[in-house]
Design a protein around this motif. Structure first.
Motif, PDB file in Angstrom:
ATOM      1  N   HIS A 178      73.147  24.878  47.967  1.00 11.70           N
ATOM      2  CA  HIS A 178      71.675  25.353  48.140  1.00 11.70           C
ATOM      3  C   HIS A 178      71.712  26.771  48.737  1.00 11.70           C
ATOM      4  N   PRO A 179      71.236  27.793  48.011  1.00  7.22           N
ATOM      5  CA  PRO A 179      71.417  29.213  48.565  1.00  7.22           C
ATOM      6  C   PRO A 179      70.011  29.570  49.139  1.00  7.22           C
ATOM      7  N   TYR A 180      69.934  30.536  49.676  1.00  6.48           N
ATOM      8  CA  TYR A 180      68.714  31.399  49.843  1.00  6.48           C
ATOM      9  C   TYR A 180      68.418  32.523  49.281  1.00  6.48           C
ATOM     10  N   LEU A 222      65.366  16.745  34.089  1.00  2.28           N
ATOM     11  CA  LEU A 222      66.035  18.089  33.350  1.00  2.28           C
ATOM     12  C   LEU A 222      67.343  18.196  34.210  1.00  2.28           C
ATOM     13  N   LYS A 223      67.484  18.382  35.487  1.00  4.80           N
ATOM     14  CA  LYS A 223      68.520  18.695  36.269  1.00  4.80           C
ATOM     15  C   LYS A 223      69.531  17.688  35.808  1.00  4.80           C
ATOM     16  N   ARG A 224      69.309  16.410  35.851  1.00  3.52           N
ATOM     17  CA  ARG A 224      70.339  15.338  35.559  1.00  3.52           C
ATOM     18  C   ARG A 224      70.900  15.563  34.202  1.00  3.52           C
ATOM     19  N   SER A 280      74.901  22.397  42.514  1.00  6.75           N
ATOM     20  CA  SER A 280      73.549  22.600  42.038  1.00  6.75           C
ATOM     21  C   SER A 280      72.592  23.357  43.048  1.00  6.75           C
ATOM     22  N   SER A 281      71.757  24.140  42.491  1.00  6.77           N
ATOM     23  CA  SER A 281      71.099  25.118  43.447  1.00  6.77           C
ATOM     24  C   SER A 281      69.664  24.327  43.896  1.00  6.77           C
ATOM     25  N   THR A 282      69.442  22.860  43.578  1.00  4.87           N
ATOM     26  CA  THR A 282      68.326  22.506  43.986  1.00  4.87           C
ATOM     27  C   THR A 282      67.938  22.521  45.497  1.00  4.87           C
ATOM     28  N   SER A 283      66.711  22.700  45.503  1.00  8.83           N
ATOM     29  CA  SER A 283      66.009  22.979  46.975  1.00  8.83           C
ATOM     30  C   SER A 283      65.795  21.777  47.604  1.00  8.83           C
ATOM     31  N   GLY A 284      65.980  20.462  46.842  1.00  2.80           N
ATOM     32  CA  GLY A 284      65.570  19.287  48.011  1.00  2.80           C
ATOM     33  C   GLY A 284      66.025  17.896  47.148  1.00  2.80           C
ATOM     34  N   PHE A 316      74.243  30.579  30.821  1.00  2.76           N
ATOM     35  CA  PHE A 316      73.286  30.122  29.855  1.00  2.76           C
ATOM     36  C   PHE A 316      71.894  29.972  30.406  1.00  2.76           C
ATOM     37  N   ASP A 317      70.911  30.434  29.503  1.00  8.69           N
ATOM     38  CA  ASP A 317      69.713  30.385  29.785  1.00  8.69           C
ATOM     39  C   ASP A 317      68.856  30.528  28.638  1.00  8.69           C
ATOM     40  N   PRO A 318      68.177  29.724  28.040  1.00  7.77           N
ATOM     41  CA  PRO A 318      67.259  29.618  26.771  1.00  7.77           C
ATOM     42  C   PRO A 318      66.272  30.710  26.942  1.00  7.77           C
ATOM     43  N   HIS A 319      65.791  31.323  28.062  1.00  3.12           N
ATOM     44  CA  HIS A 319      64.702  32.172  28.063  1.00  3.12           C
ATOM     45  C   HIS A 319      64.970  33.286  27.233  1.00  3.12           C
ATOM     46  N   GLU A 362      74.347  25.244  38.772  1.00  2.00           N
ATOM     47  CA  GLU A 362      73.369  24.877  37.941  1.00  2.00           C
ATOM     48  C   GLU A 362      71.986  25.259  38.798  1.00  2.00           C
ATOM     49  N   SER A 363      71.151  26.099  38.107  1.00  3.77           N
ATOM     50  CA  SER A 363      69.961  26.636  38.651  1.00  3.77           C
ATOM     51  C   SER A 363      68.589  26.659  37.680  1.00  3.77           C
ATOM     52  N   VAL A 364      68.605  25.181  37.208  1.00  3.59           N
ATOM     53  CA  VAL A 364      67.386  25.193  36.282  1.00  3.59           C
ATOM     54  C   VAL A 364      66.337  24.696  37.185  1.00  3.59           C
ATOM     55  N   PRO A 365      64.968  24.756  36.584  1.00  4.27           N
ATOM     56  CA  PRO A 365      63.922  24.176  37.309  1.00  4.27           C
ATOM     57  C   PRO A 365      64.063  23.012  38.066  1.00  4.27           C
ATOM     58  N   GLU A 366      63.239  22.740  39.155  1.00  6.10           N
ATOM     59  CA  GLU A 366      63.339  21.766  39.983  1.00  6.10           C
ATOM     60  C   GLU A 366      62.840  20.389  39.579  1.00  6.10           C
ATOM     61  N   ARG A 367      63.516  19.898  38.374  1.00 10.82           N
ATOM     62  CA  ARG A 367      62.746  18.548  37.889  1.00 10.82           C
ATOM     63  C   ARG A 367      63.787  17.784  37.709  1.00 10.82           C
ATOM     64  N   VAL A 393      74.292  28.290  34.912  1.00  8.74           N
ATOM     65  CA  VAL A 393      73.332  27.559  33.692  1.00  8.74           C
ATOM     66  C   VAL A 393      71.850  27.582  34.578  1.00  8.74           C
ATOM     67  N   GLY A 394      71.208  28.301  33.666  1.00 13.71           N
ATOM     68  CA  GLY A 394      69.875  28.691  34.417  1.00 13.71           C
ATOM     69  C   GLY A 394      69.999  30.186  35.209  1.00 13.71           C
ATOM     70  N   GLY A 395      69.328  31.200  34.480  1.00 12.53           N
ATOM     71  CA  GLY A 395      69.525  32.618  35.053  1.00 12.53           C
ATOM     72  C   GLY A 395      68.192  33.119  35.724  1.00 12.53           C
ATOM     73  N   GLY A 396      67.196  32.478  36.186  1.00 12.87           N
ATOM     74  CA  GLY A 396      65.993  32.985  36.883  1.00 12.87           C
ATOM     75  C   GLY A 396      66.407  33.480  37.993  1.00 12.87           C
ATOM     76  N   VAL A 397      65.309  33.404  39.021  1.00 15.26           N
ATOM     77  CA  VAL A 397      65.313  34.192  40.254  1.00 15.26           C
ATOM     78  C   VAL A 397      66.769  33.779  41.006  1.00 15.26           C
ATOM     79  N   ILE A 398      66.978  32.589  41.078  1.00 15.97           N
ATOM     80  CA  ILE A 398      68.254  31.931  41.546  1.00 15.97           C
ATOM     81  C   ILE A 398      69.461  32.298  40.985  1.00 15.97           C
ATOM     82  N   GLY A 399      69.432  31.750  39.509  1.00 16.83           N
ATOM     83  CA  GLY A 399      70.830  31.758  38.980  1.00 16.83           C
ATOM     84  C   GLY A 399      71.258  33.342  38.457  1.00 16.83           C
TER      85      GLY A 399
HETATM   86  N1  LIG Z   1      62.929  30.472  43.881  1.00 19.19           N
HETATM   87  C1  LIG Z   1      63.577  30.214  45.263  1.00 19.19           C
HETATM   88  O1  LIG Z   1      63.051  30.902  46.325  1.00 19.19           O
HETATM   89  C2  LIG Z   1      64.749  29.249  45.350  1.00 19.19           C
HETATM   90  C3  LIG Z   1      64.973  28.326  44.318  1.00 19.19           C
HETATM   91  N2  LIG Z   1      66.178  27.286  44.479  1.00 19.19           N
HETATM   92  C4  LIG Z   1      66.342  26.449  43.517  1.00 19.19           C
HETATM   93  O2  LIG Z   1      67.038  26.987  42.267  1.00 19.19           O
HETATM   94  C5  LIG Z   1      66.502  26.354  41.142  1.00 19.19           C
HETATM   95  C6  LIG Z   1      66.107  27.389  40.049  1.00 19.19           C
HETATM   96  O3  LIG Z   1      64.827  27.813  40.847  1.00 19.19           O
HETATM   97  P1  LIG Z   1      64.303  29.395  40.322  1.00 19.19           P
HETATM   98  O4  LIG Z   1      65.445  30.377  39.628  1.00 19.19           O
HETATM   99  O5  LIG Z   1      63.308  29.692  41.492  1.00 19.19           O
HETATM  100  O6  LIG Z   1      63.431  28.957  39.051  1.00 19.19           O
HETATM  101  P2  LIG Z   1      63.158  29.921  37.716  1.00 19.19           P
HETATM  102  O7  LIG Z   1      61.950  29.514  37.209  1.00 19.19           O
HETATM  103  O8  LIG Z   1      62.927  31.279  38.245  1.00 19.19           O
HETATM  104  O9  LIG Z   1      64.484  29.700  36.927  1.00 19.19           O
HETATM  105  C7  LIG Z   1      64.709  28.851  36.169  1.00 19.19           C
HETATM  106  C8  LIG Z   1      65.540  29.337  34.871  1.00 19.19           C
HETATM  107  O10 LIG Z   1      66.089  28.182  34.440  1.00 19.19           O
HETATM  108  C9  LIG Z   1      65.864  28.426  32.698  1.00 19.19           C
HETATM  109  N3  LIG Z   1      66.058  26.918  32.242  1.00 19.19           N
HETATM  110  C10 LIG Z   1      65.045  26.195  31.824  1.00 19.19           C
HETATM  111  N4  LIG Z   1      65.602  25.166  31.240  1.00 19.19           N
HETATM  112  C11 LIG Z   1      67.123  25.364  31.096  1.00 19.19           C
HETATM  113  C12 LIG Z   1      68.189  24.644  30.477  1.00 19.19           C
HETATM  114  N5  LIG Z   1      67.784  23.402  29.933  1.00 19.19           N
HETATM  115  N6  LIG Z   1      69.412  25.180  30.599  1.00 19.19           N
HETATM  116  C13 LIG Z   1      69.492  26.460  30.977  1.00 19.19           C
HETATM  117  N7  LIG Z   1      68.536  27.021  31.881  1.00 19.19           N
HETATM  118  C14 LIG Z   1      67.275  26.622  31.801  1.00 19.19           C
HETATM  119  C15 LIG Z   1      64.643  29.084  32.760  1.00 19.19           C
HETATM  120  O11 LIG Z   1      64.625  29.712  31.432  1.00 19.19           O
HETATM  121  C16 LIG Z   1      64.729  29.805  34.130  1.00 19.19           C
HETATM  122  O12 LIG Z   1      65.151  31.209  33.572  1.00 19.19           O
HETATM  123  C17 LIG Z   1      65.748  25.355  41.430  1.00 19.19           C
HETATM  124  O13 LIG Z   1      66.486  24.124  41.678  1.00 19.19           O
HETATM  125  C18 LIG Z   1      65.042  25.890  42.856  1.00 19.19           C
HETATM  126  O14 LIG Z   1      64.818  24.850  43.609  1.00 19.19           O
HETATM  127  C19 LIG Z   1      66.988  27.449  45.539  1.00 19.19           C
HETATM  128  C20 LIG Z   1      66.896  28.270  46.551  1.00 19.19           C
HETATM  129  C21 LIG Z   1      65.281  29.324  46.535  1.00 19.19           C
END
Ligand SMILES: NC(=O)C1=CN([C@@H]2O[C@H](COP(=O)(O)OP(=O)(O)OC[C@H]3O[C@@H](n4cnc5c(N)ncnc54)[C@H](O)[C@@H]3O)[C@@H](O)[C@H]2O)C=CC1
Ligand SMILES: C[N+](C)(C)CC(=O)CC(=O)[O-]
Length: 496
Positions: A138-140, A94-96, A114-118, A33-36, A86-91, A10-16
């Motif tokens: 929490h991955p890297y 939102l995460k909860r 949860s992938s949360t960083s903190g 699932f990622d609404p992007h 879960e890998s949605v933005p660090e808020r 859930v959340g498919g950005g850099v980490i998902g």
């Molecule tokens: N980027 C990094 O180096 C690292 C990030 N993390 C953690 O991973 C998590 C995600 O970070 P990133 O992937 O970097 O962010 P990102 O901004 O690349 O990806 C977040 C994704 O979540 C999606 N999203 C937003 N709201 C959503 C929802 N309600 N349901 C499903 N998807 C939703 C967005 O469309 C976006 O594709 C954060 O908690 C971050 O702290 C953990 C380790 C490393």
């Protein structure tokens, strides 16, 4: 039984996206699932990078790639899966909210990481009906190559969940490290945060620019940290007296003004622009994708070096990779267990990856030998000579090899190998291996090799047992009917 047979991201950005790649490359189907609006394209690109990196990382037989399914809702994505990441933005809010929705639709025994960083897992699980199965994983970055996952339980997480999570990440080639107490930013990001703060001060105060700072790291302690951590490294730095001497010598510096990191720099527009422009200059026009490719090649090279370290036993992330590969070989992936012996055995399919190419722009010499060695290992597995057999004390050792180079293998070229048995008896196998271009079948190189069956402890050749010879017999009989290959029996000619 496997902990993860089907996963959801859930959340498919850099980490998902990279988690999805990690699962899929371990043969696990993944719902996403990622609404992007461009989620599918972005994850497709991450997947392509990850596949390229795995092509370089391992010759072990990966299982058939898991299927990626893009879903329209969290409900659809989490239905029936074993692990939700879960890998949605660090808020926090939102995460909860997202985690509570996952909780409502997932199987009650499914694990939720949860992938949360903190953020604290106790805060994330506050509104859940089944909070005992929720934890921080929490991955890297990049998740598909770096193996660490910090596993952190909240107040309501059960011990059984953390144990299952540890087993689950091991199944996909990762190293779960359990953090004893929950704390913001856990262990890794606490350390990175300290370094990051200090680095920002050094730029702000014009002590150095971003490139100089990165050079200081990558030519020195950055390399050390890939193989030993802070404490082991400093133990060695204490000389023969070890850690105690190190603490005695450098302990007083802790009170000297060697750091500013407890103050936070003001990240105002001027500092953002200063860092941004220095970073642009440092990148010298390379795109993020290019930098990712270089990073991935470097990480693969480091892991290969660590796999060969410690007298071949492997060390740190390299030992983890070696153990993961052993499990992949034991499972056999897509490898055929039997082969048609009416022709040479086709044993390895591969591609020339970037780490194999030399300054001439083609596959470097020792990679040919590696490919011939991988092919003879594949023959041995067919004969039942696998890791368990070797651990029990016997093996085959190569005693002679003659390689001929007939063509070129270039970066990205697809290759396969075939092996023809020339002669065998109860101690010996002699065979002829060809490396072919996959598109044309053309032979690029050949090797004639002889192996002897050995008692490894006694260090002497001994007859192979009946079960091995029985598997060898049909191959020997089939190959006895084949023409002797052109080039067999050749040696390096010398005009006198
Ligand atoms: N980027 C990094 O180096 C690292 C990030 N993390 C953690 O991973 C998590 C995600 O970070 P990133 O992937 O970097 O962010 P990102 O901004 O690349 O990806 C977040 C994704 O979540 C999606 N999203 C937003 N709201 C959503 C929802 N309600 N349901 C499903 N998807 C939703 C967005 O469309 C976006 O594709 C954060 O908690 C971050 O702290 C953990 C380790 C490393
Ligand atoms: C910057 N960051 C806090 C998102 C970093 C991490 O969480 C881990 C990493 O990959 O560096």
């Amino acid at each position: 039984m496997s902990i993860i047979t089907k996963a959801a991201c859930v959340g498919g950005g850099v980490i998902g996206g990279a988690w999805a790649a990690r699962f899929a490359l371990a043969g696990i189907d993944v719902n996403i699932f990622d609404p992007h609006p461009e989620a599918e394209r972005i994850i497709g690109e991450v997947m392509a990078n990850a596949e390229k990196a795995y092509g370089m990382l391992t010759m072990a037989p990966l299982p058939p790639r898991g299927k990626l399914t893009f879903c329209k809702s969290i409900e659809q994505a989490v239905e029936g899966v074993d692990w939700i990441q879960e890998s949605v933005p660090e808020r926090l809010e939102l995460k909860r909210g997202v985690i509570t929705e996952i909780d409502a639709f997932a199987r009650p025994d499914a694990l939720i990481g949860s992938s949360t960083s903190g953020l604290l897992p106790s805060d994330l699980q506050a509104d859940m009906k089944y909070p005992e199965r929720m934890f921080v994983a929490h991955p890297y970055n990049p998740v598909y190559l770096l193996p660490l996952v910090e596993l952190v339980g909240g107040k309501k997480t059960s011990a059984a969940t953390i144990k299952r999570a540890e087993e689950g990440v091991a199944e996909i080639g990762m190293k779960g490290v359990v953090i004893a107490k929950e704390i913001e930013a856990f262990v890794g990001d606490r350390l990175l945060e300290a370094l990051w703060r200090e680095a920002l001060w050094l730029i702000q105060d014009d002590i150095c620019d971003t490139e100089t700072l990165d050079n200081v790291m990558r030519y020195s302690f950055g390399m050390r940290w890939a193989q030993m951590g802070l404490f082991e490294t400093y133990r060695i730095a204490g000389g023969e007296a070890g850690m105690r001497h190190f603490l005695a010598q450098f302990g007083p510096c802790l009170k000297w003004p060697w750091t500013k990191f407890t103050d936070v720099v003001d990240l105002d527009d001027a500092l953002v622009e200063k860092i941004g422009s220095q970073s642009d200059a440092q990148a010298a026009g390379r795109s993020i994708r290019e930098l990712e490719r270089i990073r991935d090649e470097n990480l693969v090279g480091i892991m290969h070096a660590l796999k060969a370290s410690n007298g071949g036993e492997g060390w740190g992330a390299g030992k983890l990779l070696a153990d993961f590969e052993k499990r992949l070989w034991a499972k056999g992936g897509n490898q055929a267990k039997t082969h048609d012996a009416s022709g040479p055995l086709r044993l390895i399919d591969t591609k020339v990856n970037a780490a194999w190419v030399d300054y001439n722009g083609h596959m470097t010499e020792h990679r040919y030998l590696q490919l011939f060695g991988d092919t003879s290992d594949a023959l041995l597995r067919l004969l039942g000579v696998d890791f368990a057999y070797v651990e029990a004390g016997h093996s085959y050792y190569t005693v002679e090899t003659h390689i001929r180079h007939l063509g070129e293998a270039k970066l990205g070229q697809e290759l396969y190998t075939t092996l023809q048995l020339l002669a065998s008896d109860e101690k010996r196998v002699q065979f002829f291996t060809r490396i072919h271009d996959a598109a044309s079948g053309e032979v690029i190189a050949t090797a004639e090799q002889m192996m002897l069956h050995v008692d490894a402890k006694a260090s002497k050749s001994v007859p192979a047992p009946t079960e091995v010879l029985t598997k060898l017999k049909p191959i020997a009989e089939g190959h006895a009917k084949l023409e002797v290959p052109e080039g067999a029996g050749r040696h390096v000619g010398q005009k006198r």
